[in-house]
Design an enzyme around this catalytic site. Structure first.
Site, PDB file in Angstrom:
ATOM      1  N   LYS A   1       0.837  -1.205   0.000  1.00  0.00           N
ATOM      2  CA  LYS A   1       0.000   0.000   0.000  1.00  0.00           C
ATOM      3  C   LYS A   1       0.875   1.260   0.000  1.00  0.00           C
ATOM      4  O   LYS A   1       0.701   2.148  -0.827  1.00  0.00           O
ATOM      5  CB  LYS A   1      -0.936   0.015   1.228  1.00  0.00           C
ATOM      6  CG  LYS A   1      -1.853  -1.197   1.329  1.00  0.00           C
ATOM      7  CD  LYS A   1      -2.772  -1.123   2.542  1.00  0.00           C
ATOM      8  CE  LYS A   1      -2.066  -1.217   3.878  1.00  0.00           C
ATOM      9  NZ  LYS A   1      -1.402  -2.496   4.159  1.00  0.00           N
TER      10      LYS A   1
ATOM     11  N   ARG B   1      -9.640   0.822   8.626  1.00  0.00           N
ATOM     12  CA  ARG B   1      -9.199  -0.513   9.031  1.00  0.00           C
ATOM     13  C   ARG B   1     -10.345  -1.354   9.565  1.00  0.00           C
ATOM     14  O   ARG B   1     -10.161  -2.517   9.891  1.00  0.00           O
ATOM     15  CB  ARG B   1      -8.181  -0.409  10.166  1.00  0.00           C
ATOM     16  CG  ARG B   1      -6.847   0.139   9.757  1.00  0.00           C
ATOM     17  CD  ARG B   1      -6.095  -0.857   8.927  1.00  0.00           C
ATOM     18  NE  ARG B   1      -4.865  -1.315   9.488  1.00  0.00           N
ATOM     19  CZ  ARG B   1      -3.675  -0.765   9.256  1.00  0.00           C
ATOM     20  NH1 ARG B   1      -3.558   0.288   8.511  1.00  0.00           N
ATOM     21  NH2 ARG B   1      -2.598  -1.298   9.769  1.00  0.00           N
TER      22      ARG B   1
ATOM     23  N   ARG C   1      11.813  -5.879   4.510  1.00  0.00           N
ATOM     24  CA  ARG C   1      11.526  -4.444   4.360  1.00  0.00           C
ATOM     25  C   ARG C   1      12.511  -3.587   5.165  1.00  0.00           C
ATOM     26  O   ARG C   1      12.835  -3.891   6.299  1.00  0.00           O
ATOM     27  CB  ARG C   1      10.108  -4.137   4.840  1.00  0.00           C
ATOM     28  CG  ARG C   1       9.852  -2.628   4.903  1.00  0.00           C
ATOM     29  CD  ARG C   1       8.424  -2.264   4.970  1.00  0.00           C
ATOM     30  NE  ARG C   1       7.750  -2.758   6.152  1.00  0.00           N
ATOM     31  CZ  ARG C   1       6.445  -2.616   6.346  1.00  0.00           C
ATOM     32  NH1 ARG C   1       5.710  -2.005   5.455  1.00  0.00           N
ATOM     33  NH2 ARG C   1       5.893  -3.092   7.440  1.00  0.00           N
TER      34      ARG C   1
ATOM     35  N   ARG D   1      11.353  -2.186  10.896  1.00  0.00           N
ATOM     36  CA  ARG D   1      10.282  -1.830  11.840  1.00  0.00           C
ATOM     37  C   ARG D   1      10.114  -2.905  12.900  1.00  0.00           C
ATOM     38  O   ARG D   1      10.175  -4.092  12.588  1.00  0.00           O
ATOM     39  CB  ARG D   1       8.959  -1.648  11.068  1.00  0.00           C
ATOM     40  CG  ARG D   1       8.732  -0.216  10.637  1.00  0.00           C
ATOM     41  CD  ARG D   1       7.594  -0.066   9.684  1.00  0.00           C
ATOM     42  NE  ARG D   1       6.350  -0.720  10.084  1.00  0.00           N
ATOM     43  CZ  ARG D   1       5.223  -0.645   9.383  1.00  0.00           C
ATOM     44  NH1 ARG D   1       5.178   0.052   8.273  1.00  0.00           N
ATOM     45  NH2 ARG D   1       4.130  -1.262   9.788  1.00  0.00           N
TER      46      ARG D   1
ATOM     47  N   ARG E   1      -0.701  -9.142  13.259  1.00  0.00           N
ATOM     48  CA  ARG E   1      -1.252  -8.100  12.371  1.00  0.00           C
ATOM     49  C   ARG E   1      -2.117  -8.731  11.296  1.00  0.00           C
ATOM     50  O   ARG E   1      -3.160  -8.189  10.920  1.00  0.00           O
ATOM     51  CB  ARG E   1      -0.115  -7.288  11.726  1.00  0.00           C
ATOM     52  CG  ARG E   1       0.524  -6.313  12.697  1.00  0.00           C
ATOM     53  CD  ARG E   1       1.873  -5.838  12.217  1.00  0.00           C
ATOM     54  NE  ARG E   1       1.834  -5.106  10.972  1.00  0.00           N
ATOM     55  CZ  ARG E   1       2.886  -4.920  10.180  1.00  0.00           C
ATOM     56  NH1 ARG E   1       4.058  -5.424  10.514  1.00  0.00           N
ATOM     57  NH2 ARG E   1       2.771  -4.235   9.078  1.00  0.00           N
TER      58      ARG E   1
HETATM   59  P1  AP5 Z   1       4.827  -1.632   1.855  1.00  0.00           P
HETATM   60  O1  AP5 Z   1       4.544  -0.724   0.709  1.00  0.00           O
HETATM   61  O2  AP5 Z   1       5.608  -1.088   3.010  1.00  0.00           O
HETATM   62  O3  AP5 Z   1       3.492  -2.354   2.343  1.00  0.00           O
HETATM   63  P2  AP5 Z   1       2.258  -1.785   3.185  1.00  0.00           P
HETATM   64  O4  AP5 Z   1       1.029  -2.455   2.647  1.00  0.00           O
HETATM   65  O5  AP5 Z   1       2.275  -0.283   3.230  1.00  0.00           O
HETATM   66  O6  AP5 Z   1       2.633  -2.426   4.578  1.00  0.00           O
HETATM   67  P3  AP5 Z   1       2.509  -1.893   6.063  1.00  0.00           P
HETATM   68  O7  AP5 Z   1       3.183  -2.958   6.905  1.00  0.00           O
HETATM   69  O8  AP5 Z   1       3.046  -0.509   6.212  1.00  0.00           O
HETATM   70  O9  AP5 Z   1       1.007  -1.921   6.274  1.00  0.00           O
HETATM   71  P4  AP5 Z   1       0.270  -2.067   7.579  1.00  0.00           P
HETATM   72  O10 AP5 Z   1      -1.084  -1.786   7.101  1.00  0.00           O
HETATM   73  O11 AP5 Z   1       0.410  -3.318   8.334  1.00  0.00           O
HETATM   74  O12 AP5 Z   1       1.033  -1.047   8.532  1.00  0.00           O
HETATM   75  P5  AP5 Z   1       0.694   0.456   8.945  1.00  0.00           P
HETATM   76  O13 AP5 Z   1       1.950   1.217   8.970  1.00  0.00           O
HETATM   77  O14 AP5 Z   1      -0.452   0.983   8.171  1.00  0.00           O
HETATM   78  O15 AP5 Z   1       5.604  -2.932   1.252  1.00  0.00           O
HETATM   79  C1  AP5 Z   1       6.082  -3.943   2.103  1.00  0.00           C
HETATM   80  C2  AP5 Z   1       7.453  -4.450   1.591  1.00  0.00           C
HETATM   81  O16 AP5 Z   1       7.275  -5.108   0.341  1.00  0.00           O
HETATM   82  C3  AP5 Z   1       8.475  -3.316   1.322  1.00  0.00           C
HETATM   83  O17 AP5 Z   1       9.755  -3.797   1.651  1.00  0.00           O
HETATM   84  C4  AP5 Z   1       8.359  -3.062  -0.200  1.00  0.00           C
HETATM   85  O18 AP5 Z   1       9.568  -2.592  -0.747  1.00  0.00           O
HETATM   86  C5  AP5 Z   1       8.015  -4.460  -0.714  1.00  0.00           C
HETATM   87  N1  AP5 Z   1       7.133  -4.447  -1.877  1.00  0.00           N
HETATM   88  C6  AP5 Z   1       6.090  -3.610  -2.126  1.00  0.00           C
HETATM   89  N2  AP5 Z   1       5.488  -3.942  -3.276  1.00  0.00           N
HETATM   90  C7  AP5 Z   1       6.162  -5.032  -3.777  1.00  0.00           C
HETATM   91  C8  AP5 Z   1       6.021  -5.843  -4.939  1.00  0.00           C
HETATM   92  N3  AP5 Z   1       5.047  -5.613  -5.846  1.00  0.00           N
HETATM   93  N4  AP5 Z   1       6.888  -6.881  -5.097  1.00  0.00           N
HETATM   94  C9  AP5 Z   1       7.866  -7.131  -4.191  1.00  0.00           C
HETATM   95  N5  AP5 Z   1       8.048  -6.384  -3.072  1.00  0.00           N
HETATM   96  C10 AP5 Z   1       7.199  -5.355  -2.859  1.00  0.00           C
HETATM   97  O19 AP5 Z   1       0.157   0.242  10.438  1.00  0.00           O
HETATM   98  C11 AP5 Z   1       1.012  -0.105  11.506  1.00  0.00           C
HETATM   99  C12 AP5 Z   1       0.227  -0.100  12.807  1.00  0.00           C
HETATM  100  O20 AP5 Z   1      -0.325   1.221  13.036  1.00  0.00           O
HETATM  101  C13 AP5 Z   1      -0.988  -1.040  12.864  1.00  0.00           C
HETATM  102  O21 AP5 Z   1      -0.619  -2.356  13.217  1.00  0.00           O
HETATM  103  C14 AP5 Z   1      -1.858  -0.344  13.927  1.00  0.00           C
HETATM  104  O22 AP5 Z   1      -1.386  -0.602  15.216  1.00  0.00           O
HETATM  105  C15 AP5 Z   1      -1.642   1.142  13.627  1.00  0.00           C
HETATM  106  N6  AP5 Z   1      -2.632   1.707  12.689  1.00  0.00           N
HETATM  107  C16 AP5 Z   1      -2.381   2.274  11.475  1.00  0.00           C
HETATM  108  N7  AP5 Z   1      -3.512   2.693  10.891  1.00  0.00           N
HETATM  109  C17 AP5 Z   1      -4.522   2.382  11.743  1.00  0.00           C
HETATM  110  C18 AP5 Z   1      -5.936   2.546  11.691  1.00  0.00           C
HETATM  111  N8  AP5 Z   1      -6.542   3.094  10.639  1.00  0.00           N
HETATM  112  N9  AP5 Z   1      -6.662   2.107  12.760  1.00  0.00           N
HETATM  113  C19 AP5 Z   1      -6.079   1.561  13.835  1.00  0.00           C
HETATM  114  N10 AP5 Z   1      -4.737   1.363  13.934  1.00  0.00           N
HETATM  115  C20 AP5 Z   1      -3.960   1.776  12.902  1.00  0.00           C
END
Ligand code: AP5
Length: 214
Positions: free
Chosen positions: A13, A88, A127, A160, A171
């Protein structure tokens, strides 16, 4: 374009939203990035959410809803925006509809990046994230030019804490229980665009652009 990106942790994402927001020239917000900055700064909000994030659980709805509402009120929503990591759960989705109604606009589409669990583990275990600007790399699929140094700002790259295997599993469980129902929410409103998230970064990006008519 007013878009939200949905998908399991590590689906890509953040990677795709950064590319698309640059190309469209619209602002984006990643709720996870905002919350991580609060934790790093040691603010009251950061102290409140730290434990939830370390455990891989969702932080309380009221916290993220108010972060997103404040952000939306500070931009010109008529010109477009992208949300990464919000909504979410169904409550966050219906609160977003309320906010947009009050601002006189509608969501264009919800983009769901579909990636299976075994691919997620591969992506998250490799990552690297920039401590300074939040840029995202992968040791194998998208490596930085210099070891542990951000190509964009020279900041330090780190793994991370919530990318540890036990937290990733938690997660994923939270995603399945709380976030998957959001797909039905948008499907019923005919707003859901399902994108195959497996393949190279550019390949997935082209699929997204095609789906939104770019
Ligand atoms: P990346 O682009 O980083 O993936 P992502 O989907 O953004 O992953 P996140 O782990 O950031 O998502 P998340 O939803 O779990 O975490 P968030 O920070 O929102 O890509 C991942 C890896 O793959 C990278 O190394 C990239 O280079 C590689 N890659 C990408 N595309 C690729 C491809 N096509 N092929 C190969 N490799 C590829 O949330 C973290 C925490 O915050 C949550 O657990 C929660 O506690 C809190 N939080 C955040 N938002 C909320 C909310 N709305 N409500 C409640 N809690 C929340």
């Amino acid at each position: 374009m007013r878009l939200v990106f949905l998908g399991p942790p590590g689906a890509g994402k953040g990677t795709q939203v950064k590319m698309l927001s640059k190309e469209l020239g619209v602002p984006s917000i990643a709720t996870g990035d905002v919350l991580r900055l609060e934790v790093a700064s040691g603010s009251e909000l950061g102290k409140l959410v730290k434990g939830y994030m370390e455990r891989g659980e969702l932080v309380p709805d009221d916290v993220v809803i108010s972060v997103v509402e404040k952000w939306l009120k500070g931009i010109d929503v008529k010109k477009g925006f992208i949300l990464d990591g919000y909504p979410r759960n169904v409550r966050q989705a219906s609160e977003l509809d309320r906010m947009l109604r009050e601002l006189g606009v509608e969501l264009t589409a919800a983009i769901y990046l579909n990636v299976p669990e075994d691919e997620i583990v591969r992506r998250l275990s490799g990552r690297l994230t920039c401590r300074a600007c939040g840029a995202v790399y992968h040791v194998e699929f998208n490596p930085p030019k210099e070891d542990l140094k951000c190509d964009l700002c020279g900041g330090e790259l780190y793994q991370r804490e919530d990318d540890r295997e036990d937290v990733v599993r938690r997660r994923f469980k939270v995603y399945t229980e709380s976030t998957r129902p959001v797909l039905d929410y948008y499907r019923e409103k005919s707003k859901l665009l399902v994108i195959d998230g497996v393949g190279g970064i550019e390949e997935v990006y082209e699929r997204i652009k095609r789906a939104i008519g770019l």
